[in-house]
Write a protein that holds these residues in place. Structure first.
Motif, short mmCIF file in Angstrom:
data_model
loop_
_atom_site.label_atom_id
_atom_site.label_comp_id
_atom_site.label_asym_id
_atom_site.label_seq_id
_atom_site.Cartn_x
_atom_site.Cartn_y
_atom_site.Cartn_z
N UNK A 89 0.73 122.44 130.51
CA UNK A 89 -0.45 121.58 130.57
C UNK A 89 -1.72 122.41 130.52
N UNK A 90 -2.73 121.90 129.82
CA UNK A 90 -4.06 122.53 129.87
C UNK A 90 -4.96 121.57 130.62
N UNK A 91 -5.21 121.89 131.90
CA UNK A 91 -6.04 120.99 132.70
C UNK A 91 -7.24 121.73 133.31
N UNK A 92 -7.34 123.03 133.06
CA UNK A 92 -8.47 123.78 133.61
C UNK A 92 -8.78 124.98 132.75
N UNK A 93 -9.85 125.70 133.09
CA UNK A 93 -10.28 126.83 132.25
C UNK A 93 -9.26 127.96 132.23
N UNK A 94 -8.53 128.14 133.35
CA UNK A 94 -7.52 129.21 133.37
C UNK A 94 -6.39 128.95 132.37
N UNK A 95 -5.92 127.70 132.35
CA UNK A 95 -4.87 127.33 131.38
C UNK A 95 -5.41 127.53 129.97
N UNK A 96 -6.66 127.14 129.77
CA UNK A 96 -7.26 127.22 128.44
C UNK A 96 -7.39 128.68 128.01
N UNK A 97 -7.78 129.58 128.92
CA UNK A 97 -7.95 131.01 128.59
C UNK A 97 -6.65 131.58 128.01
N UNK A 98 -5.53 131.26 128.64
CA UNK A 98 -4.23 131.77 128.15
C UNK A 98 -3.94 131.20 126.77
N UNK A 99 -4.26 129.94 126.58
CA UNK A 99 -3.95 129.28 125.31
C UNK A 99 -4.84 129.78 124.17
N UNK A 100 -6.09 130.16 124.48
CA UNK A 100 -7.01 130.66 123.44
C UNK A 100 -6.39 131.84 122.69
N UNK A 101 -5.70 132.71 123.44
CA UNK A 101 -5.14 133.93 122.85
C UNK A 101 -4.12 133.62 121.76
N UNK A 102 -3.50 132.47 121.83
CA UNK A 102 -2.46 132.12 120.86
C UNK A 102 -3.01 131.41 119.63
N UNK A 103 -4.33 131.16 119.61
CA UNK A 103 -4.89 130.35 118.53
C UNK A 103 -5.23 131.14 117.28
N UNK A 104 -4.86 130.58 116.13
CA UNK A 104 -5.21 131.21 114.85
C UNK A 104 -6.28 130.40 114.12
N UNK A 105 -6.64 129.26 114.66
CA UNK A 105 -7.69 128.41 114.10
C UNK A 105 -8.79 128.29 115.17
N UNK A 106 -10.04 128.00 114.77
CA UNK A 106 -11.09 127.87 115.78
C UNK A 106 -10.93 126.65 116.69
N UNK A 107 -10.19 125.65 116.23
CA UNK A 107 -10.03 124.43 117.02
C UNK A 107 -8.57 124.14 117.28
N UNK A 108 -8.27 123.69 118.49
CA UNK A 108 -6.93 123.16 118.79
C UNK A 108 -7.11 121.83 119.49
N UNK A 109 -6.40 120.84 119.00
CA UNK A 109 -6.45 119.49 119.57
C UNK A 109 -5.16 119.25 120.33
N UNK A 110 -5.27 118.90 121.62
CA UNK A 110 -4.07 118.69 122.44
C UNK A 110 -4.16 117.36 123.20
N UNK A 111 -3.01 116.96 123.73
CA UNK A 111 -2.94 115.77 124.58
C UNK A 111 -2.19 116.15 125.85
#
Ligand code: ZN
Length: 233
Positions: free
Chosen positions: A126-148
């Motif tokens: 789950x991405x529910x806070x900035x800490x979760x988001x920080x870890x997920x940013x590292x895996x991104x190859x596009x500038x935007x990620x859309x999640x639910x």
């Protein structure tokens, strides 16, 4: 181009119908669904039919996966597990086939579309806070990620939450849920995004929640699953 990004329909036909009506009034070029088409709600087959009719692509959600293989529902809470079992019984072979063919993610232009997280999507983090988001940013190859997945809308921007999303940076947008919002606001939630100007808008709108609640009761699903819709929890 204007995109509408919807997620977590959860077999709520009234909410999905209302969302599509709103989208049609907004000159949207393309709609993408972030998964959990089924589970919890009373109209799994009908919601799938509507996505097929409208030509809306979707990725796989954990509740879609659980309805296909109940061994994936062992870690669910009681309500979710009961609903997954009920959903599995309702799905026709054609509708099962639709869910079986959903990809884990879709990449288009500057966007990644995924149910839970750009980082190991199949672990359903789950991405529910900035800490979760920080870890997920590292895996991104596009500038935007859309999640639910969390059913709580939010925009996470790498570096600072006080700036605007930028093409040079990385941004994760949780679009919230169509069929079971959980942020205390029972109105359905989705996002519109202009790929040219990079403007985004979170749409919140009421739908016939009483009707969905009645259908949940009539189907013999846990009453809590209907009650929670009234409160957005
Ligand atoms: Zn969900």
């Amino acid at each position: 181009m204007t995109l509408a990004i919807i997620s977590d329909i959860h077999a709520n036909l009234e909410a999905l119908t209302r969302a599509l009506q709103l989208i049609k009034g907004r000159r949207v070029d393309r709609i993408v669904c972030l998964g959990d088409v089924v589970g919890y709600g009373p109209n799994p087959n009908e919601c799938i039919d509507l996505l097929v009719e409208e030509g809306i692509p979707s990725v796989l959600g954990n509740h879609d996966e659980a309805a296909l293989d109940l061994s994936n529902a062992v870690r669910f809470n009681r309500y979710a597990r009961v609903a997954a079992e009920w959903t599995a019984e309702q799905l026709t072979p054609v509708h099962r086939g639709f869910l079986q063919n959903l990809p884990m993610s879709i990449t288009e232009g500057e966007s990644l579309f995924v149910h839970s997280s750009p980082r190991k999507p199949h672990e359903w983090d789950y991405i529910v806070g900035t800490e979760d988001a920080e870890a997920a940013f590292q895996a991104m190859k596009t500038p935007l990620a859309w999640v639910g997945h969390s059913h709580v809308p939010g925009v996470y921007i790498e570096g600072s939450e006080f700036q605007e999303p930028k093409r040079e940076g990385r941004t994760i947008i949780n679009v919230g849920s169509i069929g079971q919002p959980r942020d205390g606001d029972p109105r359905l939630s989705f996002f519109l995004f202009d790929t040219g100007t990079w403007t985004m808008e979170n749409i919140r709108e009421e739908y016939d929640v009483e009707r969905t609640r009645e259908k949940i009761l009539r189907a013999g699903l846990p009453a809590f699953l209907g009650d929670r819709l009234l409160r957005g929890i």
